[in-house]
Structures are given as structure tokens and as C-alpha cells.
Design a protein around this motif. Structure first.
Motif, PDB file in Angstrom:
ATOM      1  N   MET A   1      36.321  33.522  79.735  1.00 13.33           N
ATOM      2  CA  MET A   1      37.653  34.114  79.717  1.00 13.33           C
ATOM      3  C   MET A   1      38.669  33.050  80.117  1.00 13.33           C
ATOM      4  SD  MET A   1      39.029  36.974  78.880  1.00 13.33           S
ATOM      5  CE  MET A   1      37.699  38.152  78.973  1.00 13.33           C
ATOM      6  N   SER A   2      39.928  33.248  79.778  1.00 11.35           N
ATOM      7  CA  SER A   2      40.956  32.252  80.009  1.00 11.35           C
ATOM      8  C   SER A   2      42.099  32.801  80.845  1.00 11.35           C
ATOM      9  CB  SER A   2      41.533  31.789  78.663  1.00 11.35           C
ATOM     10  OG  SER A   2      40.500  31.394  77.798  1.00 11.35           O
ATOM     11  N   LEU A   3      42.786  31.897  81.526  1.00 16.45           N
ATOM     12  CA  LEU A   3      44.010  32.228  82.237  1.00 16.45           C
ATOM     13  C   LEU A   3      45.164  31.675  81.418  1.00 16.45           C
ATOM     14  CD1 LEU A   3      45.451  33.359  84.759  1.00 16.45           C
ATOM     15  CD2 LEU A   3      45.271  31.067  85.739  1.00 16.45           C
ATOM     16  N   ILE A   4      46.088  32.554  81.052  1.00 19.51           N
ATOM     17  CA  ILE A   4      47.205  32.184  80.185  1.00 19.51           C
ATOM     18  C   ILE A   4      48.510  32.593  80.852  1.00 19.51           C
ATOM     19  CG2 ILE A   4      48.278  32.578  77.920  1.00 19.51           C
ATOM     20  CD1 ILE A   4      45.441  33.467  76.954  1.00 19.51           C
ATOM     21  N   THR A   5      49.501  31.699  80.824  1.00 18.81           N
ATOM     22  CA  THR A   5      50.846  32.084  81.227  1.00 18.81           C
ATOM     23  C   THR A   5      51.726  32.055  79.981  1.00 18.81           C
ATOM     24  OG1 THR A   5      51.726  29.867  81.743  1.00 18.81           O
ATOM     25  CG2 THR A   5      50.518  31.016  83.500  1.00 18.81           C
ATOM     26  N   ILE A   6      52.583  33.059  79.880  1.00 13.32           N
ATOM     27  CA  ILE A   6      53.503  33.132  78.749  1.00 13.32           C
ATOM     28  C   ILE A   6      54.926  33.195  79.293  1.00 13.32           C
ATOM     29  CG2 ILE A   6      54.294  34.492  76.781  1.00 13.32           C
ATOM     30  CD1 ILE A   6      51.425  35.408  76.350  1.00 13.32           C
ATOM     31  N   THR A   7      55.727  32.231  78.889  1.00 16.56           N
ATOM     32  CA  THR A   7      57.138  32.186  79.231  1.00 16.56           C
ATOM     33  C   THR A   7      57.919  32.454  77.954  1.00 16.56           C
ATOM     34  OG1 THR A   7      56.704  30.519  80.925  1.00 16.56           O
ATOM     35  CG2 THR A   7      58.982  30.739  80.184  1.00 16.56           C
ATOM     36  N   SER A   8      58.979  33.227  78.080  1.00 18.56           N
ATOM     37  CA  SER A   8      59.729  33.587  76.887  1.00 18.56           C
ATOM     38  C   SER A   8      61.166  33.900  77.234  1.00 18.56           C
ATOM     39  CB  SER A   8      59.091  34.820  76.243  1.00 18.56           C
ATOM     40  OG  SER A   8      59.881  35.285  75.175  1.00 18.56           O
ATOM     41  N   SER A   9      62.041  33.697  76.284  1.00 14.35           N
ATOM     42  CA  SER A   9      63.424  34.133  76.426  1.00 14.35           C
ATOM     43  C   SER A   9      63.531  35.597  76.032  1.00 14.35           C
ATOM     44  CB  SER A   9      64.344  33.296  75.528  1.00 14.35           C
ATOM     45  OG  SER A   9      64.286  31.947  75.894  1.00 14.35           O
ATOM     46  N   PHE A  10      64.570  36.246  76.504  1.00 15.33           N
ATOM     47  CA  PHE A  10      64.824  37.646  76.213  1.00 15.33           C
ATOM     48  C   PHE A  10      64.949  37.855  74.699  1.00 15.33           C
ATOM     49  CE2 PHE A  10      68.171  41.037  75.813  1.00 15.33           C
ATOM     50  CZ  PHE A  10      67.375  42.095  76.239  1.00 15.33           C
ATOM     51  N   GLY A  11      64.258  38.865  74.201  1.00 13.65           N
ATOM     52  CA  GLY A  11      64.386  39.233  72.801  1.00 13.65           C
ATOM     53  C   GLY A  11      63.384  38.600  71.860  1.00 13.65           C
ATOM     54  N   CYS A  12      62.430  37.819  72.374  1.00 10.60           N
ATOM     55  CA  CYS A  12      61.440  37.163  71.516  1.00 10.60           C
ATOM     56  C   CYS A  12      60.252  38.062  71.172  1.00 10.60           C
ATOM     57  CB  CYS A  12      60.918  35.889  72.177  1.00 10.60           C
ATOM     58  SG  CYS A  12      62.130  34.572  72.293  1.00 10.60           S
ATOM     59  N   GLY A  13      60.117  39.179  71.859  1.00 15.51           N
ATOM     60  CA  GLY A  13      58.983  40.067  71.615  1.00 15.51           C
ATOM     61  C   GLY A  13      57.718  39.634  72.318  1.00 15.51           C
ATOM     62  N   ALA A  14      57.852  38.870  73.396  1.00 18.26           N
ATOM     63  CA  ALA A  14      56.682  38.340  74.098  1.00 18.26           C
ATOM     64  C   ALA A  14      55.815  39.442  74.684  1.00 18.26           C
ATOM     65  CB  ALA A  14      57.118  37.379  75.193  1.00 18.26           C
ATOM     66  N   GLU A  15      56.422  40.558  75.082  1.00 21.12           N
ATOM     67  CA  GLU A  15      55.634  41.648  75.670  1.00 21.12           C
ATOM     68  C   GLU A  15      54.612  42.181  74.665  1.00 21.12           C
ATOM     69  OE1 GLU A  15      58.977  41.794  75.227  1.00 21.12           O
ATOM     70  OE2 GLU A  15      59.777  41.446  77.235  1.00 21.12           O
ATOM     71  N   ILE A 179      47.420  32.262  69.864  1.00 22.40           N
ATOM     72  CA  ILE A 179      47.124  32.240  71.297  1.00 22.40           C
ATOM     73  C   ILE A 179      45.656  32.575  71.543  1.00 22.40           C
ATOM     74  CG2 ILE A 179      47.625  33.349  73.518  1.00 22.40           C
ATOM     75  CD1 ILE A 179      50.534  33.735  72.429  1.00 22.40           C
ATOM     76  N   VAL A 180      45.162  33.588  70.835  1.00 21.95           N
ATOM     77  CA  VAL A 180      43.756  33.984  70.979  1.00 21.95           C
ATOM     78  C   VAL A 180      42.842  32.822  70.579  1.00 21.95           C
ATOM     79  CG1 VAL A 180      41.957  35.509  70.053  1.00 21.95           C
ATOM     80  CG2 VAL A 180      44.183  36.458  70.742  1.00 21.95           C
ATOM     81  N   ALA A 181      43.171  32.151  69.489  1.00 19.84           N
ATOM     82  CA  ALA A 181      42.350  31.023  69.037  1.00 19.84           C
ATOM     83  C   ALA A 181      42.329  29.911  70.095  1.00 19.84           C
ATOM     84  CB  ALA A 181      42.877  30.486  67.708  1.00 19.84           C
ATOM     85  N   MET A 182      43.477  29.617  70.687  1.00 18.81           N
ATOM     86  CA  MET A 182      43.521  28.580  71.738  1.00 18.81           C
ATOM     87  C   MET A 182      42.717  29.015  72.953  1.00 18.81           C
ATOM     88  SD  MET A 182      47.387  27.017  71.731  1.00 18.81           S
ATOM     89  CE  MET A 182      48.326  28.449  71.214  1.00 18.81           C
ATOM     90  N   ALA A 183      42.864  30.281  73.344  1.00 13.65           N
ATOM     91  CA  ALA A 183      42.175  30.781  74.541  1.00 13.65           C
ATOM     92  C   ALA A 183      40.661  30.763  74.372  1.00 13.65           C
ATOM     93  CB  ALA A 183      42.643  32.195  74.855  1.00 13.65           C
ATOM     94  N   ARG A 184      40.188  30.854  73.149  1.00 10.30           N
ATOM     95  CA  ARG A 184      38.748  30.897  72.891  1.00 10.30           C
ATOM     96  C   ARG A 184      38.124  29.517  72.736  1.00 10.30           C
ATOM     97  NH1 ARG A 184      38.799  36.218  68.971  1.00 10.30           N
ATOM     98  NH2 ARG A 184      38.563  37.730  70.655  1.00 10.30           N
ATOM     99  N   THR A 185      38.926  28.475  72.842  1.00 12.26           N
ATOM    100  CA  THR A 185      38.349  27.135  72.729  1.00 12.26           C
ATOM    101  C   THR A 185      37.453  26.865  73.941  1.00 12.26           C
ATOM    102  OG1 THR A 185      40.212  26.066  73.838  1.00 12.26           O
ATOM    103  CG2 THR A 185      40.318  26.229  71.425  1.00 12.26           C
TER     104      THR A 185
END
Length: 198
Positions: A1-15, A179-185
């Protein structure tokens, strides 16, 4: 399993992207609510947490005026507790900055053009274009001010992130898939195993 941080500006749909990623990975999403629960489990009172309602407009500017040091201690403690476990997706809350020297996390920035963000905000919040533009401007200004004050960092510093994904170019579904592909490396999964020691 991976630890991921996601930073985003308002309105990008990151949630929505983060929810999609956690569903595909079978991981836990540490959004505002979940991090608040973590902080309460660690001994912070629910009254402390209520004063940091991150869904309210102008949160960052209010924190700068009110109790920024307490906010940083509280959110930092919650983020470090999650990082100690070595897995999950932490959305926002300065996680990339708190964990900037923590090599066992995949630090991502979700980016989108102003046009994409304004259009999305108009659609989701049912407001006109001028109101959406004003929200984007204010949110960007608040975020920059808060990160500069709190961490002496610029959120646009590409050195803070392992990858930047332009959701207005590839769309939310493809962003989540990347993101999923990177996390599964192998490299990311193996690194997460040493999170406790790190």
C-alpha cells in the motif's frame, strides 16, 4: 500500500479524484473530516476542531488572524500520525508541506486551468461566472498567504511534488488512473513499508 498526499487549488475536483483513487487502491481517504477524527482520537477536543471548519469560506484568512499556530500543531500531529501508518491518501491540509522531508510518500499536485475551475465551480455551486471567478481569486490568494505564512513555501514550487497532473487536460478519470498506476509501482509500495522508521 502507498502513502499519497494530494495538494490542489480550489475547483480542480481533487476531492472526487482522491475518492476514486482510494476506491481503486482500497485505501483510506484522509480528508478534512477524517483528519479531524484522527486529531480527536489523539486528544484534541471536538471544540478545537469545530473552530477549523475547512468547508467555510475564507478559512485560511480566518486562521491567519485567529490561531494559526494551534492549527498547525493540530493538523501537523494528525498528518504525522497518518504518515506513521505508511498508507492512505491525505487530501490537502498542508500534508505535502508537513511531510516534505518524508521520502516515503508520493506527493502529487492536481492542477487545472482557471477556465476549467471556473466552469466547474459554476456548475457545482450554481453561481454565475463573475461569482466563480471571485471565488477562485480569493481561494488562491488565501492559500498562497497561508502557505507562505505557515511554511514559508510557495505552493507553485514544483520541487515539492513528485508529479503534477493537469486535470483540465486529461480529465478526472485519467488523473485518478495515473495516480493509481504510480501508487502501484514497486518503488512506492516498498518505500511505504519503512514509513514507521522514517
Amino acid at each position: 500500500m502507498s502513502l499519497i498526499t494530494i495538494t490542489s487549488s480550489f475547483g480542480c475536483g481533487a476531492e472526487a479524484i482522491a475518492r476514486n483513487v482510494t476506491e481503486q487502491l482500497g485505501a483510506v481517504l484522509y480528508d478534512d473530516d477524517r483528519l479531524q477524527q484522527e486529531a480527536i482520537k489523539m486528544g484534541f477536543s471536538s471544540e478545537d476542531m469545530k473552530s477549523f471548519d475547512q468547508t467555510a469560506p475564507g478559512l485560511l484568512s480566518r486562521l491567519l488572524r485567529r490561531r494559526p499556530v494551534e492549527y498547525l500543531e493540530l493538523m501537523g500531529a494528525a498528518v504525522y500520525e497518518v504518515a506513521r501508518r505508511g498508507e492512505g491518501v491525505i487530501l490537502g491540509n498542508g500534508a505535502a508541506y508537513f511531510l516534505r522531508d518524508f521520502g516515503c510518500a508520493l506527493h502529487l499536485r492536481i492542477h487545472a486551468s482557471d477556465e476549467f475551475r471556473i466552469s466547474r465551480i459554476m456548475e457545482t455551486q450554481k453561481i454565475n461566472e463573475e461569482e466563480a471567478k471571485n471565488l477562485v481569486r480569493k481561494a488562491d490568494s488565501d492559500l498562497r498567504g497561508f502557505l507562505q505564512f505557515s511554511f514559508q513555501m510557495d505552493c507553485d514550487d514544483i520541487g515539492l511534488y513528485d508529479a503534477i497532473i493537469n486535470v483540465s487536460k486529461i480529465g478526472p478519470a485519467a488523473a485518478a488512473a495515473q495516480i493509481v498506476a504510480m501508487a502501484r509501482t514497486r518503488e512506492i509500495r516498498e518505500c511505504s513499508l519503512t514509513a514507521l522508521e522514517a
